[in-house]
Structures are given as structure tokens and as C-alpha cells.
Design an enzyme around this catalytic site. Structure first.
Site, PDB file in Angstrom:
ATOM      1  N   ASN A 116      39.316  68.696  62.198  1.00  0.00           N
ATOM      2  CA  ASN A 116      38.480  68.376  61.031  1.00  0.00           C
ATOM      3  C   ASN A 116      38.873  69.199  59.803  1.00  0.00           C
ATOM      4  O   ASN A 116      38.978  68.665  58.698  1.00  0.00           O
ATOM      5  CB  ASN A 116      36.996  68.594  61.358  1.00  0.00           C
ATOM      6  CG  ASN A 116      36.542  67.706  62.501  1.00  0.00           C
ATOM      7  OD1 ASN A 116      37.265  66.794  62.902  1.00  0.00           O
ATOM      8  ND2 ASN A 116      35.356  67.976  63.032  1.00  0.00           N
ATOM      9  N   HIS A 162      37.985  40.464  19.180  1.00  0.00           N
ATOM     10  CA  HIS A 162      37.582  39.165  19.747  1.00  0.00           C
ATOM     11  C   HIS A 162      38.783  38.230  19.917  1.00  0.00           C
ATOM     12  O   HIS A 162      38.618  37.015  19.905  1.00  0.00           O
ATOM     13  CB  HIS A 162      36.515  38.481  18.891  1.00  0.00           C
ATOM     14  CG  HIS A 162      35.391  39.384  18.478  1.00  0.00           C
ATOM     15  ND1 HIS A 162      34.222  39.503  19.199  1.00  0.00           N
ATOM     16  CD2 HIS A 162      35.274  40.237  17.435  1.00  0.00           C
ATOM     17  CE1 HIS A 162      33.427  40.382  18.602  1.00  0.00           C
ATOM     18  NE2 HIS A 162      34.048  40.840  17.525  1.00  0.00           N
ATOM     19  N   SER A 283      60.697  29.684  37.521  1.00  0.00           N
ATOM     20  CA  SER A 283      59.863  28.821  38.344  1.00  0.00           C
ATOM     21  C   SER A 283      60.765  28.033  39.288  1.00  0.00           C
ATOM     22  O   SER A 283      61.876  27.670  38.934  1.00  0.00           O
ATOM     23  CB  SER A 283      59.083  27.870  37.445  1.00  0.00           C
ATOM     24  OG  SER A 283      58.728  26.699  38.150  1.00  0.00           O
ATOM     25  N   LYS A 289      60.998  27.703  32.647  1.00  0.00           N
ATOM     26  CA  LYS A 289      60.034  28.798  32.666  1.00  0.00           C
ATOM     27  C   LYS A 289      60.658  30.188  32.747  1.00  0.00           C
ATOM     28  O   LYS A 289      61.676  30.401  33.379  1.00  0.00           O
ATOM     29  CB  LYS A 289      59.085  28.645  33.877  1.00  0.00           C
ATOM     30  CG  LYS A 289      58.107  27.499  33.776  1.00  0.00           C
ATOM     31  CD  LYS A 289      57.043  27.710  32.709  1.00  0.00           C
ATOM     32  CE  LYS A 289      56.115  28.842  33.014  1.00  0.00           C
ATOM     33  NZ  LYS A 289      54.977  28.456  33.827  1.00  0.00           N
ATOM     34  N   ASN A 291      58.705  33.731  33.460  1.00  0.00           N
ATOM     35  CA  ASN A 291      57.356  34.236  33.714  1.00  0.00           C
ATOM     36  C   ASN A 291      57.292  35.762  33.735  1.00  0.00           C
ATOM     37  O   ASN A 291      58.185  36.411  34.272  1.00  0.00           O
ATOM     38  CB  ASN A 291      56.848  33.694  35.050  1.00  0.00           C
ATOM     39  CG  ASN A 291      56.705  32.190  35.037  1.00  0.00           C
ATOM     40  OD1 ASN A 291      56.384  31.601  34.007  1.00  0.00           O
ATOM     41  ND2 ASN A 291      56.967  31.557  36.170  1.00  0.00           N
ATOM     42  N   GLU A 296      52.137  40.886  35.307  1.00  0.00           N
ATOM     43  CA  GLU A 296      51.049  40.210  36.023  1.00  0.00           C
ATOM     44  C   GLU A 296      50.725  40.958  37.311  1.00  0.00           C
ATOM     45  O   GLU A 296      49.558  41.124  37.685  1.00  0.00           O
ATOM     46  CB  GLU A 296      51.445  38.766  36.357  1.00  0.00           C
ATOM     47  CG  GLU A 296      51.496  37.870  35.141  1.00  0.00           C
ATOM     48  CD  GLU A 296      52.051  36.494  35.483  1.00  0.00           C
ATOM     49  OE1 GLU A 296      51.323  35.517  35.344  1.00  0.00           O
ATOM     50  OE2 GLU A 296      53.229  36.405  35.893  1.00  0.00           O
TER      51      GLU A 296
HETATM   52  N1  ARG Z   1      42.809  61.344  62.451  1.00  0.00           N
HETATM   53  C1  ARG Z   1      41.606  62.010  62.111  1.00  0.00           C
HETATM   54  C2  ARG Z   1      41.225  61.672  60.673  1.00  0.00           C
HETATM   55  O1  ARG Z   1      42.044  61.231  59.976  1.00  0.00           O
HETATM   56  C3  ARG Z   1      41.773  63.480  62.264  1.00  0.00           C
HETATM   57  C4  ARG Z   1      40.485  64.211  62.494  1.00  0.00           C
HETATM   58  C5  ARG Z   1      39.955  63.880  63.842  1.00  0.00           C
HETATM   59  N2  ARG Z   1      38.783  64.652  64.131  1.00  0.00           N
HETATM   60  C6  ARG Z   1      37.987  64.316  65.145  1.00  0.00           C
HETATM   61  N3  ARG Z   1      36.937  65.067  65.306  1.00  0.00           N
HETATM   62  N4  ARG Z   1      38.212  63.300  65.898  1.00  0.00           N
HETATM   63  O2  ARG Z   1      40.125  61.848  60.264  1.00  0.00           O
END
Ligand code: ARG
Length: 462
Positions: A116, A162, A283, A289, A291, A296
Site C-alpha cells: 500500500n 459568437h 478520403s 478531400k 482532412n 480532430e
Molecule cells: N496492485 C496494487 C495497486 O495497484 C498494489 C497494492 C496492493 N495492495 C493490497 N493491499 N492488495 O493498488
């Protein structure tokens, strides 16, 4: 997929096997391998942190670091290294390689760390580098705008409100308008970068680490200016992704408007621009054409980036603290935003270098359609008339001129005088295209003198 269960980082608690379809759904390695370099760099710094905290012996630290360096080299040079269908994400991939190389010592690196805080760190490192690259790309597109402006210094186009002809402006002034937008974009990205450049590592899963990791030292080693002050926030904050995508959306909105102008000006109806063959397509059916697909697509891709912004906001809004797997969805949005931005900026710069101006058409458009009516009102004001009355008077003169199919400077002096005795021969000077431009000489105006000054200024800013 028995072997996959074994390769999971979280296997111990699990006796049963992961459903193969769910496994594919859950994995992020197919896209987060883009975080390879930052993941290894962060691990190198974290390894030093573990040694300093006494968790690893210096010898273990050395062994891990040289293995990580080997992994980094291999990953940089050998694409096939990543052909590993059994890795769940980039973090498990790197750890698996480490354990393959040095066995049990490799298993110690994740002490006090969670994916995490790891993934948040990786993504911030990655995005920081990309922002620095984008800042350069923005400057390059700005340079293309300035070159285009300088090559066509004397070109006058109608300015519109406008989408109706309003007052003449220099093409260079139009270029500088987009230059300003991209300058704000650069400022915004620099601002976002500050909040990207904060170290989450050390927050562990959500509560902070129980090891004596010197987070300040880790931050310094990785070039982070600050460290996160709250572990719950550190692992669950994706504001930086949303802010980045928001700043990116503004860049795309600006490029899209530039695209829209370019596309319009390249129509037979306007006829101001012709895109060279290098940036146009034909085209399959209509042989005549040509384009403007390039711009775009830029215009179309703006919608795609706005979509990522909406997706991120919606993805985050209902998440309880702290980390939730929903957040894995951040990566593809951010990666695609960066890719789209880079490609769009580059193509826009190329288009700007491939526009030919039809000077007859621009001049003709800028001098027809009563774009100097405001000048006539200003002339009357200079002669002492109140602006409201002057506006009214010129309105009536314009109707008179339209009825006769004349531009204002072709209406006979005698006729003009019948609308106001304040009008004299000198009115014709005021109505000329040159005069109309020259009077807009205050800061921000379109007079040639002012625009030349702004162009020089802009060179020092891009
Ligand atoms: N692949 C996960 C993500 O991108 C990594 C973190 C995973 N953490 C977990 N507690 N499963 O978030």
C-alpha cells in the site's frame, strides 16, 4: 493454477486456489510494469533505511542492493524479462526476482513495508518524472506557436465573438493567446508536482511502521521534498492523481480549442490555413478531400482525458479509509493521461510547423464585414460624442452601408456627415486596417508594436 497460489505474496492464510478468471481480473502486472524503475529505486532507498534501522545487517543490505541493481539493469535492457504470467503486480515481480537471486535474504526487504505504501511511492516517483518531461513538451509546443507567429508576423485575421467577425487581430496575437494558456498549464503542473513529491513510504499498510525507519532520510534519497504526516492518509490519498488529471484536462481543453480553430480555418469557407500533406489525410471515396485528422484526433482525445478525471473522482468518492483495491484503477487512467498528453502536444507542434497561410484570404476576411465599426464609434468619442450615442450612430451608418453593399471606408464623406456633423475627412485614416490594429497598443492589445514586444517576452518564458 496451483503454482500461482504459491507465488502469491499472501499465500499463507490460503488453502484453496484462486479462480483463474478472478486471478486475471485482480492482477495489475499487465499494466503496472511501467512502475518497474520507480519500484526498484524505492526499494534501494528502503533497503538503506532498513540497514540504518538495524533491521538488516550491512552485509544483507549490500546483497539486496546489488541484486536489485542487477534486476534494474536486466529490466532496462531485456523486454522478455517481463514475460512472467505468474506475477500479480510489479511489486511481487521484483520481489520474486530478488528471492530467485539471493534466496531468503531477499524475503527480508518487505519488512515493515506494505504494497500500500509501496505502490503510492512508486506512482508518485513515476508521475514526478513524467511531469518533468511534460513541462519540456509544453515548452516545445509553445516554441512552435512562437515560430509560427514570427514567420507570419504581418498576417491579420478576423477576431471572432459568437463566431461572427468582430475586430481584426494579428495572427501572432492569436498564437500568443494559446501561448498564455500553455503557460498557465505549465504553472499548474509545477504546482501539482509539489503535492506529488511527498513520500508515503513508512506508512506501511495503514498504521505506520513499527521499525525505526528514518523516513526523512529515505525521502532525501529519493528526492522527495516532504514526507506524508499521516499514515492513513498516505496510503489512501490519490488527490495527486486527480489534480494531475485535472491539470492535464485543461491542457487538452486548450489543445482542443486550438484544434477547433485550426480545423475551421482550414475549411474552404474560411480558407485561411492549409495543412501540409504531412499532417492531413485523404478520403477513401472522395478524391478531392484533405482532412485535418491530426487536430480532430487531438480534439477527440481531450474527451478521453476528461473521462479519466471523472473516473478517478468517482472511483475515490465512496472509499472508506484506508487502502481499497478500487484504487488499483488509478494506474491505467494516469498512464493513459500521460501518453495522450505527450502525443497530443507533439502532434500539435508538428501541425503548427505544417500550416501554410493564404494571405489573400486572411486579408480579405479581416477587411470585410465591418470589423472597423468600433473604430468609427471611437472616432466619434474622440470628437466629443458620448460612447452610447456613438454606438447608436455607427449602428445606423452600418445599416446604411449594408444597404449599399459598401464597407465603411467606402461610404461617401457627405453621407457620413449626414449621420453626424462631427465626422470629417480624417475619419478614413481611423477606419484603415493599419489604424484599427495600431490603436490597440495597451498591454494585452493586438497592435503590431505590442505584439512584437510580447513575442520577445514570450521567448524568454518558453
Ligand atoms: N496492485 C496494487 C495497486 O495497484 C498494489 C497494492 C496492493 N495492495 C493490497 N493491499 N492488495 O493498488
Amino acid at each position: 493454477m496451483t503454482d500461482q497460489t504459491r507465488k502469491n505474496l499472501w499465500g499463507g492464510r490460503f488453502a484453496g486456489e484462486t479462480d483463474p478468471q478472478f486471478w486475471r481480473f485482480n492482477q495489475s502486472f499487465s499494466f503496472d510494469r511501467r512502475l518497474f524503475e520507480p519500484d526498484v529505486r524505492a526499494s534501494l532507498a528502503y533497503c538503506d533505511g532498513l540497514v540504518a534501522a538495524g533491521v538488516l545487517t550491512p552485509a544483507e543490505g549490500q546483497q539486496i542492493k546489488s541484486a536489485l541493481t542487477g534486476i534494474l539493469d536486466r529490466g532496462r535492457t531485456d523486454e522478455s524479462y517481463f514475460d512472467d504470467p505468474s506475477s500479480e503486480d510489479i511489486h511481487s515481480f521484483v520481489e520474486a526476482r530478488l528471492v530467485e537471486m539471493i534466496g531468503d535474504t531477499g524475503r527480508k526487504l518487505h519488512t515493515g513495508r506494505s504494497r500500500n505504501d509501496q505502490v503510492a511511492t512508486d506512482l508518485r516517483l513515476w508521475l514526478r518524472d513524467e511531469i518533468d518531461r511534460l513541462a519540456i513538451s509544453l515548452c516545445e509546443t509553445q516554441t512552435a506557436l512562437l515560430d509560427f507567429a514570427e514567420e507570419n508576423r504581418d498576417v491579420v485575421i478576423p477576431g471572432y465573438t459568437h463566431l461572427q467577425r468582430a475586430q481584426p487581430v494579428l495572427l501572432a496575437h492569436w498564437c500568443l493567446a494559446y501561448f498564455e494558456m500553455l503557460t498557465r498549464d505549465r504553472e499548474r503542473l509545477a504546482e501539482v508536482r509539489k503535492r506529488v513529491n511527498v513520500l508515503p513510504l513508512g506508512a506501511a499498510a495503514l498504521a505506520g511502521t513499527s521499525y525505526r525507519i528514518d523516513r526523512e532520510a529515505v525521502a532525501r534519497a529519493l528526492g522527495f521534498d516532504e514526507i506524508s504526516r499521516n499514515s492513513l492518509d498516505a496510503v489512501s490519498d490519490r488527490d495527486f492523481c486527480i489534480e494531475f488529471t485535472s491539470a492535464a484536462s485543461l491542457v487538452m481543453m486548450h489543445l482542443s480549442r486550438l484544434g477547433e480553430d485550426t480545423i475551421l480555418y482550414s475549411t474552404a469557407e474560411f480558407g485561411f490555413f492549409e495543412l501540409s500533406d504531412a499532417v492531413a489525410t485523404g478520403s477513401s471515396l472522395m478524391p478531392q478531400k484533405k482532412n485535418p485528422d491530426s487536430m480532430e484526433l487531438v480534439r477527440g482525445k481531450a474527451g478521453r482525458v476528461f473521462g479519466h478525471l471523472a473516473a478517478l473522482l468517482i472511483m475515490m468518492k465512496g472509499l472508506p479509509l484506508a487502502y481499497n483495491k478500487d484504487m488499483q484503477e488509478d494506474k491505467e487512467a494516469i498512464f493513459d493521461t500521460v501518453d495522450t498528453l505527450n502525443a497530443s502536444l507533439a502532434v500539435t507542434a508538428t501541425v503548427l510547423r505544417n500550416i501554410r497561410i493564404n494571405r489573400e484570404r486572411t486579408l480579405e476576411a479581416a477587411s470585410h464585414g465591418y470589423l472597423n465599426a468600433t473604430e468609427l464609434a471611437d472616432y466619434l468619442v474622440r470628437k466629443g460624442m458620448a460612447f452610447r450615442e456613438a454606438h447608436e450612430t455607427v449602428g445606423r451608418i452600418v445599416v446604411h452601408a449594408i444597404e449599399r453593399g459598401l464597407e465603411l471606408n467606402k461610404v461617401a464623406l457627405g453621407d457620413l456627415k449626414s449621420f453626424s456633423s462631427l465626422i470629417d475627412q480624417d475619419v478614413f485614416d481611423s477606419l484603415s486596417l493599419e489604424q484599427t490594429l495600431a490603436t490597440k497598443s495597451q498591454i494585452g492589445g493586438t497592435s503590431p508594436e505590442r505584439v512584437a514586444e510580447e513575442l520577445n517576452q514570450a521567448r524568454t518564458r518558453s
